[in-house]
Design an enzyme around this catalytic site. Structure first.
Site, PDB file in Angstrom:
ATOM      1  N   GLY A 151       5.035   7.816   4.893  1.00 41.58           N
ATOM      2  CA  GLY A 151       4.701   7.157   6.148  1.00 41.58           C
ATOM      3  C   GLY A 151       5.582   7.612   7.289  1.00 41.58           C
ATOM      4  O   GLY A 151       5.100   7.858   8.406  1.00 41.58           O
ATOM      5  N   TYR A 193      -1.746   0.502 -11.671  1.00 39.40           N
ATOM      6  CA  TYR A 193      -1.580   1.404 -10.534  1.00 39.40           C
ATOM      7  C   TYR A 193      -2.835   2.256 -10.340  1.00 39.40           C
ATOM      8  O   TYR A 193      -3.314   2.435  -9.212  1.00 39.40           O
ATOM      9  CB  TYR A 193      -0.369   2.303 -10.754  1.00 39.40           C
ATOM     10  N   GLY A 244       9.707   7.850   3.429  1.00 40.53           N
ATOM     11  CA  GLY A 244       8.771   8.638   2.642  1.00 40.53           C
ATOM     12  C   GLY A 244       7.611   9.221   3.423  1.00 40.53           C
ATOM     13  O   GLY A 244       7.774   9.725   4.544  1.00 40.53           O
ATOM     14  N   SER A 246      -4.641   8.555  -4.813  1.00 39.26           N
ATOM     15  CA  SER A 246      -3.714   9.286  -5.674  1.00 39.26           C
ATOM     16  C   SER A 246      -4.511  10.044  -6.725  1.00 39.26           C
ATOM     17  O   SER A 246      -5.654   9.687  -7.047  1.00 39.26           O
ATOM     18  CB  SER A 246      -2.766   8.286  -6.362  1.00 39.26           C
ATOM     19  N   GLY A 294       3.820   0.994   5.900  1.00 36.75           N
ATOM     20  CA  GLY A 294       4.862   1.558   5.050  1.00 36.75           C
ATOM     21  C   GLY A 294       5.500   2.777   5.672  1.00 36.75           C
ATOM     22  O   GLY A 294       5.799   3.767   4.996  1.00 36.75           O
ATOM     23  N   ALA A 295       5.755   2.691   6.969  1.00 35.27           N
ATOM     24  CA  ALA A 295       6.135   3.889   7.726  1.00 35.27           C
ATOM     25  C   ALA A 295       7.629   4.014   7.988  1.00 35.27           C
ATOM     26  O   ALA A 295       8.034   4.784   8.852  1.00 35.27           O
ATOM     27  CB  ALA A 295       5.384   3.913   9.063  1.00 35.27           C
TER      28      ALA A 295
END
Length: 305
Positions: free
Chosen positions: A26, A174, A24, A149, A20-21
């Site tokens: 990443g 989540y 954001g 998280s 996910g880079a």
């Protein structure tokens, strides 16, 4: 004394993969690691965004060794293909950062393989990715970082219905996925120690970071909740670059605590300088972790041996 990116050692010759880079947290993590000399693989599903991310990193660090590699975490076949490409090179992986994720999707969606989207993308595919890349991680005695998280604090592992086929609700799902990520980090360290893999498995969380993750989830939809989220964001959040600091700390500290957890140290760990974060009791439940691991192997078809 506050930890900053100036404390990161030279990473020349190290290979780092970040999921996910292309935006954001990443991307911010990739920018810093590339600037410290690491060879950085931006693993994500959108090749156009991948090219943009490469250009951005090279604009900051002209000599950066950075490249995009296709990885769609909503597909176990994509995870397998990604891993097979890397296994074919035989190049040991020094740092793996499992960063990609989706948050609080308003309605239940599923991955290609039929998993609930948040649990499948945030956790199961990362579980499969680490398992498939394990020989290359062991070869480098790698640092493996899972993104959790503050939401893990309210999480519960629903072992009888991990994919929430009944009673779907955005936030509990989540929270489960992020609790699972933290439990994965702790259990991976236990198994590495027991099997002599030599890994350092840690976790991190960004606090309340301003990224597209919020806008793309439940909090991004019109309504009272969204207005409340925006108000909290103005008061409690920090930038994606600041949110990436605990991730970078977890990935590069010379002597991290195996099974350690890092996050912001300000009010409720929402923002502030990076440091040691609080692990809630349910994340330390070794029995649930073992049962989750077994079920994850069954669901993904990836056995760690």
């Amino acid at each position: 004394m506050t930890w900053t990116t100036n404390d990161i050692p030279d990473l020349s010759g190290r290979l780092a993969i970040i999921t996910g880079a292309t935006g954001g947290l990443g991307l911010e993590t990739g920018i810093v690691l590339a600037g410290k000399g690491a060879e950085v693989v931006l693993a994500a599903r959108n090749s156009d965004k991948g090219a943009e991310a490469e250009r951005l990193i090279r604009s900051r660090h002209p000599n950066a060794a950075v490249r995009f590699d296709l990885l769609d975490l909503a597909s176990l076949a994509s995870v397998q293909a990604f891993a097979e490409r890397h296994l074919a090179t035989g190049r040991p992986i020094d740092i793996l950062i499992d960063n990609a994720g989706v948050m609080a999707l308003p309605t239940r969606q599923t991955t290609v393989d039929g998993f609930e989207m948040q649990f499948g993308t945030n956790y199961l595919s990362h579980f499969a990715l680490v398992g498939r890349l394990l020989p290359l991680l062991i070869a480098a005695k790698a640092r493996v970082v899972q993104l959790s998280s503050v939401a893990h604090r309210s999480g519960h592992i629903r072992l009888d219905d991990l994919n929430y086929q009944t009673h779907y609700s955005p936030w509990p799902v989540y929270q489960q996925s992020k609790l699972a990520m933290l439990m994965f980090a702790l259990e991976l360290q236990r198994r590495s120690d027991a099997n002599g893999w030599g890994l350092t498995s840690v976790a991190a969380h960004p606090g309340f970071a301003r990224t597209d993750l919020i806008a793309n989830g439940h909090a991004g939809k019109p309504g009272l909740f969204a207005r409340g989220a925006r108000l909290l964001e103005a008061v409690l959040s920090h930038s994606a670059a600041d949110g990436a600091l605990p991730i970078l700390m977890a990935a590069t500290l010379p002597d991290p605590t195996p099974g350690g957890y890092y996050g912001p140290t300000g009010f409720q760990e929402m923002k502030g300088p990076p440091g040691v974060a609080v692990i809630k009791r349910q994340a330390r439940d070794a029995d649930v972790a073992r049962r989750l691991w077994s079920e994850s192997e069954r669901l993904t078809g990836v056995a760690y041996g």
